[in-house]
Motif scaffolding. Sequence first.
Motif, mmCIF file in Angstrom:
data_model
loop_
_atom_site.group_PDB
_atom_site.id
_atom_site.type_symbol
_atom_site.label_atom_id
_atom_site.label_comp_id
_atom_site.label_asym_id
_atom_site.label_seq_id
_atom_site.Cartn_x
_atom_site.Cartn_y
_atom_site.Cartn_z
ATOM 1 N N LYS A 91 -13.157 7.932 -5.854
ATOM 2 C CA LYS A 91 -11.825 7.625 -6.742
ATOM 3 C C LYS A 91 -10.941 6.869 -5.773
ATOM 4 C CE LYS A 91 -10.075 12.188 -6.845
ATOM 5 N NZ LYS A 91 -9.332 13.173 -7.441
ATOM 6 N N GLY A 92 -9.829 6.210 -6.460
ATOM 7 C CA GLY A 92 -8.828 5.543 -5.472
ATOM 8 C C GLY A 92 -7.872 6.824 -5.067
ATOM 9 N N HIS A 93 -7.172 6.426 -4.026
ATOM 10 C CA HIS A 93 -6.196 7.498 -3.550
ATOM 11 C C HIS A 93 -5.091 6.689 -2.806
ATOM 12 C CE1 HIS A 93 -9.315 6.155 -0.299
ATOM 13 N NE2 HIS A 93 -8.447 6.704 0.655
ATOM 14 N N TRP A 94 -4.210 7.407 -2.325
ATOM 15 C CA TRP A 94 -2.953 6.754 -1.568
ATOM 16 C C TRP A 94 -3.265 6.890 -0.226
ATOM 17 C CZ3 TRP A 94 0.419 4.014 -4.258
ATOM 18 C CH2 TRP A 94 0.697 4.516 -5.507
ATOM 19 N N ARG A 95 -2.869 6.017 0.622
ATOM 20 C CA ARG A 95 -2.844 6.166 2.116
ATOM 21 C C ARG A 95 -1.600 5.571 2.721
ATOM 22 N NH1 ARG A 95 -7.841 6.649 3.894
ATOM 23 N NH2 ARG A 95 -7.374 6.236 5.892
ATOM 24 N N TRP A 96 -1.318 6.008 3.747
ATOM 25 C CA TRP A 96 0.111 5.760 4.370
ATOM 26 C C TRP A 96 -0.146 4.655 5.323
ATOM 27 C CZ3 TRP A 96 4.940 6.965 3.341
ATOM 28 C CH2 TRP A 96 5.816 6.625 4.412
ATOM 29 N N ASP A 97 0.790 3.636 5.294
ATOM 30 C CA ASP A 97 0.785 2.262 6.020
ATOM 31 C C ASP A 97 1.580 2.467 7.107
ATOM 32 O OD1 ASP A 97 2.962 1.485 4.898
ATOM 33 O OD2 ASP A 97 2.458 -0.265 4.218
ATOM 34 N N GLY A 98 2.375 3.375 7.282
ATOM 35 C CA GLY A 98 3.304 3.547 8.528
ATOM 36 C C GLY A 98 4.867 3.298 7.844
ATOM 37 N N ARG A 99 4.792 2.698 6.522
ATOM 38 C CA ARG A 99 6.252 2.799 5.976
ATOM 39 C C ARG A 99 6.220 3.203 4.426
ATOM 40 N NH1 ARG A 99 5.126 -2.795 7.050
ATOM 41 N NH2 ARG A 99 5.262 -2.908 4.782
ATOM 42 N N GLU A 100 4.965 3.171 3.885
ATOM 43 C CA GLU A 100 4.882 3.747 2.480
ATOM 44 C C GLU A 100 3.640 4.050 2.149
ATOM 45 O OE1 GLU A 100 6.501 0.427 0.210
ATOM 46 O OE2 GLU A 100 4.886 -1.165 0.880
ATOM 47 N N TYR A 101 3.472 4.800 0.798
ATOM 48 C CA TYR A 101 2.169 5.003 0.449
ATOM 49 C C TYR A 101 1.514 3.727 -0.313
ATOM 50 C CZ TYR A 101 2.738 9.867 1.185
ATOM 51 O OH TYR A 101 3.001 11.111 1.437
ATOM 52 N N VAL A 102 0.249 3.260 0.147
ATOM 53 C CA VAL A 102 -0.545 2.089 -0.628
ATOM 54 C C VAL A 102 -1.715 2.747 -1.310
ATOM 55 C CG1 VAL A 102 -1.450 -0.014 -0.031
ATOM 56 C CG2 VAL A 102 0.592 0.712 1.251
ATOM 57 N N TRP A 103 -1.745 2.195 -2.444
ATOM 58 C CA TRP A 103 -3.162 2.623 -3.248
ATOM 59 C C TRP A 103 -4.397 1.956 -3.104
ATOM 60 C CZ3 TRP A 103 -4.426 6.588 -6.054
ATOM 61 C CH2 TRP A 103 -5.331 6.444 -7.025
ATOM 62 N N HIS A 104 -5.249 2.685 -2.689
ATOM 63 C CA HIS A 104 -6.811 2.211 -2.309
ATOM 64 C C HIS A 104 -7.488 2.496 -3.517
ATOM 65 C CE1 HIS A 104 -6.484 0.995 2.106
ATOM 66 N NE2 HIS A 104 -5.318 1.524 1.962
ATOM 67 N N PRO A 105 -7.856 1.159 -4.394
ATOM 68 C CA PRO A 105 -8.817 1.489 -5.455
ATOM 69 C C PRO A 105 -10.091 2.165 -5.082
ATOM 70 C CG PRO A 105 -8.486 -0.938 -5.237
ATOM 71 C CD PRO A 105 -7.774 -0.252 -4.191
ATOM 72 N N GLY A 106 -10.554 2.799 -6.212
ATOM 73 C CA GLY A 106 -11.829 3.442 -6.129
ATOM 74 C C GLY A 106 -12.971 2.375 -5.952
ATOM 75 N N HIS A 107 -14.162 2.929 -5.447
ATOM 76 C CA HIS A 107 -15.390 2.011 -5.429
ATOM 77 C C HIS A 107 -16.516 3.021 -5.045
ATOM 78 C CE1 HIS A 107 -14.189 3.145 -1.318
ATOM 79 N NE2 HIS A 107 -15.527 3.119 -1.018
ATOM 80 N N TRP A 108 -17.714 2.145 -5.351
ATOM 81 C CA TRP A 108 -18.986 2.696 -5.371
ATOM 82 C C TRP A 108 -19.664 2.669 -3.705
ATOM 83 C CZ3 TRP A 108 -21.019 5.772 -8.835
ATOM 84 C CH2 TRP A 108 -20.778 5.712 -10.337
ATOM 85 N N PHE A 109 -20.304 3.817 -3.368
ATOM 86 C CA PHE A 109 -20.659 3.370 -1.968
ATOM 87 C C PHE A 109 -22.110 4.461 -1.973
ATOM 88 C CE2 PHE A 109 -18.111 7.226 -1.450
ATOM 89 C CZ PHE A 109 -18.643 7.970 -0.750
ATOM 90 N N GLU A 110 -22.978 3.859 -1.110
ATOM 91 C CA GLU A 110 -24.289 4.592 -0.954
ATOM 92 C C GLU A 110 -24.510 5.769 -0.121
ATOM 93 O OE1 GLU A 110 -28.756 3.081 0.364
ATOM 94 O OE2 GLU A 110 -27.188 1.517 -0.235
ATOM 95 N N ARG A 111 -24.944 6.832 -1.088
ATOM 96 C CA ARG A 111 -25.217 8.320 -0.295
ATOM 97 C C ARG A 111 -26.157 8.015 0.953
ATOM 98 N NH1 ARG A 111 -24.596 13.205 -2.818
ATOM 99 N NH2 ARG A 111 -24.456 12.087 -4.935
ATOM 100 N N PRO A 112 -25.616 8.674 1.891
ATOM 101 C CA PRO A 112 -26.555 8.663 3.150
ATOM 102 C C PRO A 112 -27.775 9.589 2.684
ATOM 103 C CG PRO A 112 -24.432 9.337 3.798
ATOM 104 C CD PRO A 112 -24.298 9.096 2.310
ATOM 105 N N PRO A 113 -29.022 9.681 3.398
ATOM 106 C CA PRO A 113 -29.996 10.532 2.943
ATOM 107 C C PRO A 113 -29.708 11.957 3.586
ATOM 108 C CG PRO A 113 -30.563 8.978 4.603
ATOM 109 C CD PRO A 113 -29.243 8.740 4.013
ATOM 110 N N HIS A 114 -30.182 12.804 2.903
ATOM 111 C CA HIS A 114 -29.945 14.368 3.340
ATOM 112 C C HIS A 114 -28.521 15.064 3.464
ATOM 113 C CE1 HIS A 114 -34.102 13.651 4.172
ATOM 114 N NE2 HIS A 114 -34.098 12.806 5.044
ATOM 115 N N VAL A 115 -27.751 14.453 2.634
ATOM 116 C CA VAL A 115 -26.493 15.058 2.430
ATOM 117 C C VAL A 115 -26.152 15.636 1.118
ATOM 118 C CG1 VAL A 115 -25.284 13.423 4.068
ATOM 119 C CG2 VAL A 115 -25.423 12.875 1.592
#
Length: 96
Positions: free
Chosen positions: A49-73
């Motif tokens: 899911k999307g989350h806030w990150r700090w860019d050194g001055r303010e919070y910036v929203w990073h939208p959610g995205h799909w990613f592939e699950r590594p094996p055996h986790v």
Amino acid sequence: MLAGCVAHRAGPPPPPPPAVVYIPRPPPAEMVEAMPPPPDPRPIWVWQKGHWRWDGREYVWHPGHWFERPPHVAEWVPPHWEQHANGWFLIEGHWR
């Protein structure tokens, strides 16, 4: 070192852990996002899911995205903010 012995390293040394950056104010409330369908029907996809990150001055929203699950986790722990006496800090997403 004994004569004739050679020390071997298995690659470069690991990088140092990232420095913790404390932010004096909490992140904004999470944004509501519509989760699109995964790229294909195989059960290898995990939604971050999307989350806030700090860019050194303010919070910036990073939208959610799909990613592939590594094996055996087992489980994805999403990135999240925690409060400490020094301020707020981001715990990066990770597998456990």
